[in-house]
Design a protein around this motif. Structure first.
Motif, mmCIF file in Angstrom:
data_model
loop_
_atom_site.group_PDB
_atom_site.id
_atom_site.type_symbol
_atom_site.label_atom_id
_atom_site.label_comp_id
_atom_site.label_asym_id
_atom_site.label_seq_id
_atom_site.Cartn_x
_atom_site.Cartn_y
_atom_site.Cartn_z
ATOM 1 N N GLN A 145 0.822 -1.221 0.000
ATOM 2 C CA GLN A 145 0.000 0.000 0.000
ATOM 3 C C GLN A 145 0.849 1.261 0.000
ATOM 4 N N TRP A 146 2.177 1.123 -0.191
ATOM 5 C CA TRP A 146 3.035 2.287 0.032
ATOM 6 C C TRP A 146 2.635 3.489 -0.813
ATOM 7 N N ASN A 147 2.263 3.227 -2.070
ATOM 8 C CA ASN A 147 1.968 4.381 -2.923
ATOM 9 C C ASN A 147 0.780 5.190 -2.412
ATOM 10 N N ASP A 201 17.521 -0.014 -2.091
ATOM 11 C CA ASP A 201 16.684 -0.052 -0.886
ATOM 12 C C ASP A 201 17.085 -1.251 -0.039
ATOM 13 N N LEU A 202 16.840 -1.123 1.264
ATOM 14 C CA LEU A 202 17.183 -2.170 2.223
ATOM 15 C C LEU A 202 16.046 -3.179 2.375
ATOM 16 N N SER A 203 14.878 -2.851 1.861
ATOM 17 C CA SER A 203 13.714 -3.722 2.075
ATOM 18 C C SER A 203 13.413 -4.551 0.825
ATOM 19 N N HIS A 237 14.348 10.727 -1.462
ATOM 20 C CA HIS A 237 12.986 11.232 -1.338
ATOM 21 C C HIS A 237 12.302 10.569 -0.140
ATOM 22 N N GLN A 238 12.072 11.324 0.915
ATOM 23 C CA GLN A 238 11.412 10.827 2.129
ATOM 24 C C GLN A 238 12.132 9.614 2.709
ATOM 25 N N VAL A 239 13.435 9.736 2.848
ATOM 26 C CA VAL A 239 14.246 8.618 3.340
ATOM 27 C C VAL A 239 15.050 9.015 4.578
#
Ligand SMILES: C[S@@+](CC[C@H](N)C(=O)[O-])C[C@H]1O[C@@H](n2cnc3c(N)ncnc32)[C@H](O)[C@@H]1O
Length: 324
Positions: A135-137, A190-192, A234-236
């Motif tokens: 659901q991240w978006n 990304d780490l995920s 961006h938002q990290v």
């Protein structure tokens, strides 16, 4: 030989130096300097790592703040401490740190505890992203004017929008998608694994062929040095234990003349973002971003601000000199 003014300056320097030396000359305080050499920490983190009472740790911290060795800042209910970033005190810290680091006793144990503490926090954040990957978006647009921010990123990217892009903490790869038409190639790190698997599906579904994603850590980026024209966070960074270290690592991946864009929150007081969304920092000020630029051989170019209902978002542009 000295006139009155330089005599005065010398006295002040001596006083500063003496007070800094006195403040550093104690074993717990050296340990604190050694720990903060690995990034800013809160009082309660220091208390748990040092295994000493809060009043005791707070007393040590206060002494070091008074002597100019540490800076203290409050963010919501958390109080952070970090090493001084300039002046005689910083020079002294730079001289001391290699010696402190070589200690195989207390500090080595402290650093092990710090590693564990960060690993626990990383696990919590990873669980959050695992739960929210699909659901991240939708989640990402809950509190910010996303389209406006994306437009500003493109604008502030300038000529570098046509080059090689590195998107740090790419999540579901939205920033790669936004830039895919202008860039020559893009890599998202990304780490995920869960976020990356959503990102791969998104890139496939949208037939974006000039972008790829890789598993990796923002503190140890899996990309070639000096190979990128544009790096975006961006938002990290509000998840980062040590934002400056992440910026320094990103700077290495930039070519001379490259640009680094940071989109994140302006300073705010919404503690629920810590409790419910795994944030560590409650936004960043222009001064802090400027200090990252100074600390990472980048220059601070410009920024834009976007007003949200609850939160303001900022986009900052830093640049790497053409000569470097
Ligand atoms: C809030 S999301 C933003 C994702 C994306 N930039 C966007 O705007 O949609 C933050 C991302 O940073 C990633 N992240 C957190 N810590 C990281 C680290 N140390 N190295 C790489 N990625 C990290 C998380 O896994 C998550 O996907």
């Amino acid at each position: 030989m000295f006139n009155g003014k330089s005599n005065q300056a010398m006295v002040n320097t001596m006083e500063l130096l003496l007070s800094a030396l006195r403040a550093a000359a104690e074993v717990t305080r050296l340990r604190i300097l050694g720990l903060l050499g690995h990034g800013e920490l809160t009082v309660s983190e220091l208390v748990s790592i040092l295994d000493q009472s809060q009043p005791r740790v707070s007393r040590h911290l206060r002494l070091m703040v008074e002597a100019g060795l540490l800076a203290r800042f409050r963010e919501g209910t958390w109080v952070f401490y970090r090493l001084a970033d300039h002046g005689l005190q910083r020079q002294l810290i730079n001289d001391l740190l290699p010696h402190i680091e070589s200690d195989s006793g207390d500090l080595a144990r402290d650093l092990e505890r710090l590693k564990l503490l960060r690993a626990e926090r990383a696990t919590l954040a990873a669980e959050y992203f695992q739960e929210n990957a699909e659901q991240w978006n939708e989640v990402r647009s809950l509190y910010v004017p996303e389209l406006e921010v994306e437009k500003a990123l493109i604008e502030l990217a300038g000529e570098q929008r046509n080059g090689n892009l590195l998107d740090v903490g790419t999540g579901t790869g939205r920033i790669l998608e936004v830039f895919s038409e202008s860039i020559s190639a893009g890599v998202g790190v990304d780490l995920s694994r869960d976020m990356l698997s959503v990102a791969r599906n998104e890139l496939d579904a949208k037939s974006i062929e000039n972008c790829e994603v890789r598993l990796g850590d923002m503190y140890n980026l899996p990309v070639e040095r000096g190979s990128k024209d544009l790096v975006i966070f961006h938002q990290v960074l509000h998840f980062a234990d040590d934002p400056l270290m992440a910026i320094k690592e990103a700077e290495k991946s930039l070519r001379a003349g490259g640009a680094l864009l940071i989109a994140d929150f302006a300073p705010h007081q919404h503690e629920f973002l810590r409790d419910e969304h795994a944030h560590r920092r409650l936004g960043f000020s222009d001064e802090e971003v400027t200090s990252w630029a100074h600390g990472s051989a980048l220059s601070y170019a410009e920024n834009l601000t976007f007003k949200g209902d609850k939160l303001d978002v900022k986009v900052w542009r830093l640049e790497k000199g053409r000569e470097s």
